[in-house]
Design a protein around this motif. Structure first.
Motif, PDB file in Angstrom:
ATOM      1  N   ALA A  77      13.359  15.337   4.203  1.00  0.00           N
ATOM      2  CA  ALA A  77      12.550  14.123   4.317  1.00  0.00           C
ATOM      3  C   ALA A  77      11.058  14.456   4.244  1.00  0.00           C
ATOM      4  O   ALA A  77      10.287  13.750   3.579  1.00  0.00           O
ATOM      5  N   LEU A  78      10.654  15.519   4.923  1.00  0.00           N
ATOM      6  CA  LEU A  78       9.249  15.949   4.844  1.00  0.00           C
ATOM      7  C   LEU A  78       8.870  16.339   3.420  1.00  0.00           C
ATOM      8  O   LEU A  78       7.781  16.019   2.945  1.00  0.00           O
ATOM      9  N   PHE A  79       9.777  17.010   2.747  1.00  0.00           N
ATOM     10  CA  PHE A  79       9.532  17.424   1.368  1.00  0.00           C
ATOM     11  C   PHE A  79       9.356  16.203   0.468  1.00  0.00           C
ATOM     12  O   PHE A  79       8.465  16.171  -0.391  1.00  0.00           O
ATOM     13  N   GLU A  81       3.550   6.623   5.197  1.00  0.00           N
ATOM     14  CA  GLU A  81       3.496   6.658   6.668  1.00  0.00           C
ATOM     15  C   GLU A  81       4.827   6.215   7.261  1.00  0.00           C
ATOM     16  O   GLU A  81       5.319   6.812   8.222  1.00  0.00           O
ATOM     17  N   GLN A  82       5.403   5.168   6.690  1.00  0.00           N
ATOM     18  CA  GLN A  82       6.689   4.685   7.170  1.00  0.00           C
ATOM     19  C   GLN A  82       7.775   5.737   6.955  1.00  0.00           C
ATOM     20  O   GLN A  82       8.620   5.959   7.824  1.00  0.00           O
ATOM     21  N   ALA A  83       7.735   6.413   5.818  1.00  0.00           N
ATOM     22  CA  ALA A  83       8.715   7.464   5.530  1.00  0.00           C
ATOM     23  C   ALA A  83       8.614   8.594   6.552  1.00  0.00           C
ATOM     24  O   ALA A  83       9.626   9.204   6.912  1.00  0.00           O
ATOM     25  N   GLU A  84       7.419   8.851   7.035  1.00  0.00           N
ATOM     26  CA  GLU A  84       7.208   9.951   7.973  1.00  0.00           C
ATOM     27  C   GLU A  84       7.542   9.584   9.414  1.00  0.00           C
ATOM     28  O   GLU A  84       7.606  10.453  10.274  1.00  0.00           O
ATOM     29  N   LEU A  85       7.783   8.309   9.682  1.00  0.00           N
ATOM     30  CA  LEU A  85       8.149   7.879  11.032  1.00  0.00           C
ATOM     31  C   LEU A  85       9.469   8.479  11.507  1.00  0.00           C
ATOM     32  O   LEU A  85       9.721   8.557  12.701  1.00  0.00           O
ATOM     33  N   ASN A 126       0.854  -1.174   0.000  1.00  0.00           N
ATOM     34  CA  ASN A 126       0.000   0.000   0.000  1.00  0.00           C
ATOM     35  C   ASN A 126       0.901   1.238   0.000  1.00  0.00           C
ATOM     36  O   ASN A 126       1.621   1.475   0.972  1.00  0.00           O
ATOM     37  N   PRO A 127       0.874   2.026  -1.079  1.00  0.00           N
ATOM     38  CA  PRO A 127       1.733   3.216  -1.133  1.00  0.00           C
ATOM     39  C   PRO A 127       1.527   4.175   0.041  1.00  0.00           C
ATOM     40  O   PRO A 127       2.486   4.799   0.500  1.00  0.00           O
ATOM     41  N   GLU A 128       0.303   4.265   0.548  1.00  0.00           N
ATOM     42  CA  GLU A 128       0.057   5.150   1.691  1.00  0.00           C
ATOM     43  C   GLU A 128       0.817   4.666   2.923  1.00  0.00           C
ATOM     44  O   GLU A 128       1.296   5.476   3.718  1.00  0.00           O
ATOM     45  N   HIS A 129       0.922   3.349   3.079  1.00  0.00           N
ATOM     46  CA  HIS A 129       1.663   2.806   4.217  1.00  0.00           C
ATOM     47  C   HIS A 129       3.152   3.105   4.085  1.00  0.00           C
ATOM     48  O   HIS A 129       3.834   3.349   5.092  1.00  0.00           O
ATOM     49  N   LEU A 130       3.656   3.094   2.849  1.00  0.00           N
ATOM     50  CA  LEU A 130       5.055   3.454   2.644  1.00  0.00           C
ATOM     51  C   LEU A 130       5.296   4.918   3.020  1.00  0.00           C
ATOM     52  O   LEU A 130       6.310   5.250   3.632  1.00  0.00           O
ATOM     53  N   ARG A 184      16.719   6.897   4.457  1.00  0.00           N
ATOM     54  CA  ARG A 184      15.743   5.818   4.309  1.00  0.00           C
ATOM     55  C   ARG A 184      14.348   6.398   4.077  1.00  0.00           C
ATOM     56  O   ARG A 184      13.559   5.876   3.292  1.00  0.00           O
ATOM     57  N   SER A 185      14.027   7.479   4.759  1.00  0.00           N
ATOM     58  CA  SER A 185      12.731   8.140   4.615  1.00  0.00           C
ATOM     59  C   SER A 185      12.533   8.642   3.190  1.00  0.00           C
ATOM     60  O   SER A 185      11.481   8.448   2.582  1.00  0.00           O
ATOM     61  N   ILE A 186      13.548   9.303   2.644  1.00  0.00           N
ATOM     62  CA  ILE A 186      13.475   9.834   1.278  1.00  0.00           C
ATOM     63  C   ILE A 186      13.323   8.699   0.282  1.00  0.00           C
ATOM     64  O   ILE A 186      12.490   8.746  -0.635  1.00  0.00           O
ATOM     65  N   SER A 187      14.098   7.652   0.468  1.00  0.00           N
ATOM     66  CA  SER A 187      14.032   6.497  -0.419  1.00  0.00           C
ATOM     67  C   SER A 187      12.652   5.844  -0.354  1.00  0.00           C
ATOM     68  O   SER A 187      12.056   5.486  -1.387  1.00  0.00           O
ATOM     69  N   THR A 188      12.109   5.708   0.838  1.00  0.00           N
ATOM     70  CA  THR A 188      10.798   5.082   1.011  1.00  0.00           C
ATOM     71  C   THR A 188       9.693   5.924   0.384  1.00  0.00           C
ATOM     72  O   THR A 188       8.750   5.378  -0.204  1.00  0.00           O
ATOM     73  N   ALA A 189       9.803   7.236   0.465  1.00  0.00           N
ATOM     74  CA  ALA A 189       8.817   8.111  -0.181  1.00  0.00           C
ATOM     75  C   ALA A 189       8.808   7.865  -1.693  1.00  0.00           C
ATOM     76  O   ALA A 189       7.753   7.772  -2.322  1.00  0.00           O
ATOM     77  N   TYR A 190       9.993   7.754  -2.273  1.00  0.00           N
ATOM     78  CA  TYR A 190      10.081   7.437  -3.705  1.00  0.00           C
ATOM     79  C   TYR A 190       9.421   6.095  -4.006  1.00  0.00           C
ATOM     80  O   TYR A 190       8.652   5.963  -4.962  1.00  0.00           O
ATOM     81  N   TYR A 191       9.715   5.101  -3.191  1.00  0.00           N
ATOM     82  CA  TYR A 191       9.168   3.767  -3.442  1.00  0.00           C
ATOM     83  C   TYR A 191       7.645   3.749  -3.344  1.00  0.00           C
ATOM     84  O   TYR A 191       6.993   2.931  -4.011  1.00  0.00           O
ATOM     85  N   ALA A 192       7.047   4.621  -2.560  1.00  0.00           N
ATOM     86  CA  ALA A 192       5.590   4.703  -2.513  1.00  0.00           C
ATOM     87  C   ALA A 192       5.038   5.039  -3.893  1.00  0.00           C
ATOM     88  O   ALA A 192       4.076   4.427  -4.367  1.00  0.00           O
ATOM     89  N   VAL A 193       5.677   5.978  -4.564  1.00  0.00           N
ATOM     90  CA  VAL A 193       5.215   6.393  -5.898  1.00  0.00           C
ATOM     91  C   VAL A 193       5.527   5.312  -6.924  1.00  0.00           C
ATOM     92  O   VAL A 193       4.696   4.998  -7.782  1.00  0.00           O
ATOM     93  N   PHE A 194       6.701   4.722  -6.840  1.00  0.00           N
ATOM     94  CA  PHE A 194       7.067   3.656  -7.768  1.00  0.00           C
ATOM     95  C   PHE A 194       6.054   2.507  -7.682  1.00  0.00           C
ATOM     96  O   PHE A 194       5.550   2.028  -8.700  1.00  0.00           O
TER      97      PHE A 194
END
Length: 169
Positions: free
Chosen positions: A135-137, A11-15, A5-9, A32-42
């Motif tokens: 990371a927030l961005f 959420e994980q990035a924002e942890l 679920n991209p939304e869960h990714l 890791r947060s920045i990378s995870t945000a990208y993976y949500a979109v991918f």
């Protein structure tokens, strides 16, 4: 198949902002947060492609996994690069309307490319320094990209996904 679920990714990035209360986030956590945000979109793109060409109701079918796993980062980058253009390149011209893909898909493509660039910096550039704002961005960009992609017209999304899976030669 258990589709991420991209939304869960996201959420994980924002942890990263709550992981160490009262302390500055570590570089490894910000990266890791920045990378995870990208993976949500991918993963949003992978889900959309497999849903479109196999069907949402067949997510446990091997054909769904085949489509999902057949898409690589470079293919999405190349398709986004093409989709972000105002005028299609000669290779794409006969498949894309004269004015290019719809604005929502162009906007999505530009944000995807920016996020991929940020992920590459976060994952591979040891000289890059990231802040909590970075990371927030990245999380903001991921949410924006997913929202823009999902709100684009169905035909625009389908054309983008078709070009992704079946690039013109």
């Amino acid at each position: 198949m258990a589709v991420l679920n991209p939304e869960h990714l996201i959420e994980q990035a924002e942890l990263v902002h709550s992981a160490r209360p009262g302390r500055k986030p570590r570089q490894v956590d910000l990266r890791r947060s920045i990378s995870t945000a990208y993976y949500a979109v991918f993963h949003q793109v992978l889900i959309a492609a497999a849903d479109e060409f196999v069907g949402r109701s067949l997510r446990n079918d091997l054909r769904y996994a085949l489509v999902y796993r057949s898409i690589d980062h470079g293919a999405v980058r190349r398709t986004c690069d093409e989709a972000s253009r105002q005028k299609p390149s000669p290779r794409f011209r006969k498949f894309v309307p004269g004015e290019g893909l719809e604005q929502g898909i162009r906007d999505f493509s530009n944000v995807f490319l920016r996020l991929q660039e940020l992920r590459h910096q976060a994952d591979y550039d040891p000289t890059e320094y990231f802040s909590g704002v970075d990371a927030l961005f990245a999380s903001y960009l991921a949410k924006s990209a997913i929202g823009t992609f999902n709100s684009a017209g169905a035909e625009g999304r389908k054309l983008f996904l078709t070009l992704l899976l079946f690039p013109p030669r």
